[in-house]
Design an enzyme around this catalytic site. Structure first.
Site, PDB file in Angstrom:
ATOM      1  N   HIS A  14      -2.180  -3.407  -5.674  1.00  0.00           N
ATOM      2  CA  HIS A  14      -2.655  -2.974  -4.362  1.00  0.00           C
ATOM      3  C   HIS A  14      -4.156  -3.216  -4.223  1.00  0.00           C
ATOM      4  O   HIS A  14      -4.976  -2.529  -4.831  1.00  0.00           O
ATOM      5  CB  HIS A  14      -2.336  -1.478  -4.166  1.00  0.00           C
ATOM      6  CG  HIS A  14      -2.826  -0.930  -2.870  1.00  0.00           C
ATOM      7  ND1 HIS A  14      -3.124   0.405  -2.701  1.00  0.00           N
ATOM      8  CD2 HIS A  14      -3.078  -1.525  -1.672  1.00  0.00           C
ATOM      9  CE1 HIS A  14      -3.545   0.604  -1.460  1.00  0.00           C
ATOM     10  NE2 HIS A  14      -3.527  -0.549  -0.835  1.00  0.00           N
ATOM     11  N   SER A  74       0.817  -1.213   0.000  1.00  0.00           N
ATOM     12  CA  SER A  74       0.000   0.000   0.000  1.00  0.00           C
ATOM     13  C   SER A  74       0.850   1.262   0.000  1.00  0.00           C
ATOM     14  O   SER A  74       0.346   2.345  -0.279  1.00  0.00           O
ATOM     15  CB  SER A  74      -0.929   0.014   1.218  1.00  0.00           C
ATOM     16  OG  SER A  74      -0.174  -0.110   2.413  1.00  0.00           O
ATOM     17  N   ASN A 121      -3.562   6.320  -1.438  1.00  0.00           N
ATOM     18  CA  ASN A 121      -3.022   6.689  -0.124  1.00  0.00           C
ATOM     19  C   ASN A 121      -2.319   8.048  -0.160  1.00  0.00           C
ATOM     20  O   ASN A 121      -2.354   8.794   0.822  1.00  0.00           O
ATOM     21  CB  ASN A 121      -2.076   5.610   0.392  1.00  0.00           C
ATOM     22  CG  ASN A 121      -2.839   4.459   1.009  1.00  0.00           C
ATOM     23  OD1 ASN A 121      -3.934   4.634   1.535  1.00  0.00           O
ATOM     24  ND2 ASN A 121      -2.276   3.257   0.943  1.00  0.00           N
ATOM     25  N   GLU A 148      -5.271  -1.004  -7.480  1.00  0.00           N
ATOM     26  CA  GLU A 148      -4.263  -0.145  -8.097  1.00  0.00           C
ATOM     27  C   GLU A 148      -3.164  -1.039  -8.681  1.00  0.00           C
ATOM     28  O   GLU A 148      -2.567  -1.835  -7.960  1.00  0.00           O
ATOM     29  CB  GLU A 148      -3.624   0.784  -7.064  1.00  0.00           C
ATOM     30  CG  GLU A 148      -4.457   1.971  -6.664  1.00  0.00           C
ATOM     31  CD  GLU A 148      -3.722   2.869  -5.675  1.00  0.00           C
ATOM     32  OE1 GLU A 148      -3.553   4.054  -5.977  1.00  0.00           O
ATOM     33  OE2 GLU A 148      -3.320   2.383  -4.599  1.00  0.00           O
TER      34      GLU A 148
END
Length: 725
Positions: free
Chosen positions: A451, A430, A501, A463
């Site tokens: 991800h 992540s 993120n 992702e």
């Protein structure tokens, strides 16, 4: 041939029955664009002028019947005023009424998807026969509108108000068995028998076995409900639907009002009520954003399909690390039919991963979503192992071990030595740089990030992270595998936090600053939930895990020290220091108790407030709007930076990633649509004001200022359509 267009043709069959075939040229599907509606009008005129006809069958030459109106036209159409939209729908009502009033029995043969306008077209005919594999529904409320071509009028008269409300307000897509049970269709047959069944219905109607004229009277007349029945049906439904839809989505409730208002009216009057409601909703921001969301979703899927076409087949996969995440990945792969090896170094970890898969499957079994046979088949697709013995035949490996760069690098180097030269390696990281993890690999071109978001079985986004040396083939195979798993993959470039993120942590940074300025974190949660987030920032941090958030924030601070480094202790760090890790250990900003379903329920905790008080530097009086601005501006600004930095390829991909990955309020369309809705210049002015006090996290980029000066937008503003057909 009675009529021939590039989307519709009409011909006589066996002398006295006409067949109207929908077959949109150069398209894989049928949709009712303005031009197709124009052709439908010409086809109906041909039918009205043809002597000696005894019936009409409406069918499709595609694998679907009609997927609905052409949504690509909606923004331009809806840019016109309400009177234009009312007139447009009134003319389509008139056309559909002419089909309903043809002087012979009519039947629709539903061979595949019949959605929205396609469903409404089928409702104009006297009968419907449906293939066993077909689906039917009116999903318009998911676009912020109500069915506008007779769905709110005809469907309740066919299947009853309660069933119609469930279909329309819920926007459900219904299978053939469900449709037959409630009376939406008159027969369900195997695909190969569809046209014969349709002809049989015409013949029996002409023979007097079925009274098609009585069916028309039923559809033209008011609903058979007295005042008390209407009150019970509609008011009860409004209460239930309002609770499900929430305050930001007006269309589901409005659909019930339309049915209710039209219940005591004849066909034309009820249709006028529907047309007015459609036009009113079509002009709302919610509708504009939800239509934009649909368009973005289609663009993202189209891009993924292009990758998929270039990919090698992914037939056997493996996951390294058999914890909750590894078990979730194994479950999702196996459930979607891709066999997977699940490897760990500890037997107890293997058991944990298998238990995660079993738990998810058992829930599906209990809900009647899968059979015992399917459960056994899915579990059979997961093969646990403690060794690399069978990895020689694996096409793609997902590494899902602990989020530690040293451990991940060691595991990836180890697995690379045990797989074929063309096997793709993907890390479910992540935060850790893909280039950093690729540094020790012999074949970095075969490596990328993959991800997943937790919980894997529910979160739609994956992702796919391209490193500096990642090949197109590796990206294509990983995208293809994500699609096989039923996920929406979005390809991004490597940077700290990647896209989601990287964008999320400035939002948490805004939250930390609010707490320092004396804003109660529970108040911040309530305000952001009212704004449309599924959970406020403090609650979200508890769900993510405080330890996970602290680790990720350190990565962000290292990568972007100018705006993401934090001076002094934050409220998040206070939670960490006191071992309040959130839901995973039952206490964080809230404490957690089990509800009746065994799920964690957040409860106010005085101790959390006492601890957070340590970081409060001053107590400010901030309005709700100021709190929203201080949370949303940094998130939106970081999305802008990701687009400008080339981390994400387009506004559509950026906005969809936030909606699918962190629950950005869908009715607001995404961060970049949110800026467009506010006005780029207005957003820049707000960001500038906040940056002057709060720092670089809020500062607009030079390019965004240039956009503001030039009157630019992230999405092109629609040009109003010139006509409806």
């Amino acid at each position: 041939m009675l009529y021939q267009g590039d989307a519709i043709r009409v011909e006589r069959q066996d002398g006295d029955v006409a067949l109207l075939t929908l077959d949109l040229k150069d398209e894989a599907i049928n949709k009712l664009s303005s031009s197709v509606i124009g052709q439908l009008l010409e086809a109906v005129e041909a039918l009205e002028n043809e002597a000696g006809l005894k019936g009409l069958i409406v069918a499709s030459a595609k694998d679907v019947f009609v997927v609905g109106a052409d949504i690509t036209e909606f923004h331009a159409m809806f840019a016109r005023d309400e009177s234009f939209l009312v007139d447009m729908n009134t003319r389509i009502h008139s056309l559909f009424n002419r089909i309903e009033d043809l002087p012979f029995p009519t039947v629709t043969a539903l061979n595949g998807l019949a959605l929205g306008g396609g469903c409404e077209l089928s409702l104009t005919t006297d009968f419907r026969v449906m293939a066993e594999t077909a689906q039917i529904g009116l999903p318009e409320t998911k676009l912020g509108i109500v069915p506008g071509w007779g769905g709110c009028v005809r469907l309740p008269r066919l299947i009853g108000a309660d069933n119609a409300i469930e279909w329309i307000a819920g926007g459900t897509q219904n299978d053939a068995a469900t449709a037959f049970k409630v009376g939406a269709v008159d027969a369900v047959v195997p695909q190969a028998q569809l046209m014969d069944a349709a002809r049989d219905l015409i013949d029996k109607a002409n023979a007097g076995d079925f009274d098609y004229r009585a069916r028309r009277v039923e559809k033209d007349s008011p609903l058979k409900l007295n005042a008390v029945e209407q009150m019970m049906s509609f008011e009860t439904a409004k209460g239930y639907v309002a609770g499900k839809a929430g305050p930001h989505y007006p269309a589901p409730i409005e659909s019930i009002r339309v049915i209710q208002k039209g219940a005591g009216e004849g066909r034309e009057r009820a249709q006028a009520i529907e047309a007015q409601a459609f036009a009113k909703l079509a002009k709302t921001d919610v509708c504009y954003n939800l239509v934009g969301l649909f368009m973005n979703d289609q663009a993202v899927k189209k891009k993924a399909k292009r990758y998929e076409k270039a990919a090698k087949a992914v037939e056997q996969t493996a996951v390294l690390g058999a914890g909750i995440m590894g078990g979730g990945i194994a479950y999702q792969s196996a459930y979607k039919g891709v066999p997977i090896l699940m490897k760990d170094i500890k037997p107890e970890a293997i058991e944990l991963g298998l238990n995660e898969a079993r738990k998810l499957l058992t829930k599906q079994l209990e809900r009647g979503k899968l059979s015992q046979t399917k459960l056994a088949e899915v579990l059979g697709n997961i093969r646990p192992t403690l060794s690399y013995g069978d990895f020689g035949n694996v096409d793609l490996v997902v590494e899902a071990v602990v989020e530690n760069p040293r451990i991940k690098s060691a595991v990836l180097t180890e697995v690379e030595a045990n797989v074929a030269e063309d096997t793709i390696l993907a890390s479910n990281t992540s935060t850790i740089s893909i280039d950093r993890l690729a540094a020790d690999l012999k074949r970095p071109e075969n490596f990328c990030g993959m991800h997943f978001f937790n919980p894997v079985h529910r979160m739609p986004l994956v992702e796919v992270i391209r490193g500096a040396k990642t090949s197109d083939a590796a990206v294509a195979a990983t995208v293809a595998y994500a699609r096989q798993m039923g996920k929406t993959p979005i390809v991004v470039n490597d940077c700290p936090g990647f896209l989601v993120n990287r964008v999320l942590f400035p939002y948490f940074g805004g939250f930390s600053a609010l707490v320092e300025h004396g804003v109660d974190f529970e108040r911040a949660d309530k305000i952001m939930e009212l704004f449309g987030w599924p959970m406020g920032p403090a609650y979200l941090l508890d769900v993510v895990g405080i330890d996970t958030a602290v680790h990720a924030s350190e990565v962000m601070a290292e990568g972007f020290p100018d705006r993401m480094a934090h001076d002094g202790k934050s409220a998040i760090q206070v939670m960490m220091d006191n071992q309040r890790l959130g839901q995973k250990n039952g206490k964080g900003f809230y404490v957690y108790e089990e509800d009746k379903k065994g799920k964690p329920k957040k409860v106010h905790d005085d101790e959390a407030h006492r601890l957070v008080a340590e970081v409060v530097k001053e107590n400010r009086e901030l309005s709700d709007d100021e709190i929203i601005a201080r949370m949303m501006v940094p998130l939106c600004m970081e999305t802008v930076r990701c687009l400008e930095d080339g981390i994400v390829g387009s506004p559509a991909e950026a906005d969809m990633a936030l909606i699918y990955g962190i629950g950005f309020p869908p009715f607001r369309g995404g961060a970049l649509r949110y800026i467009d809705a506010m006005g780029v210049a207005e957003f820049v002015a707000l960001a500038d004001r906040l940056a002057g006090e709060l720092g670089a996290l809020y500062a607009p980029t030079p390019r965004l200022k240039e956009m503001a000066d030039n009157g630019e937008h992230f999405y092109a503003a629609p040009e109003p359509a010139s006509s409806a057909s």
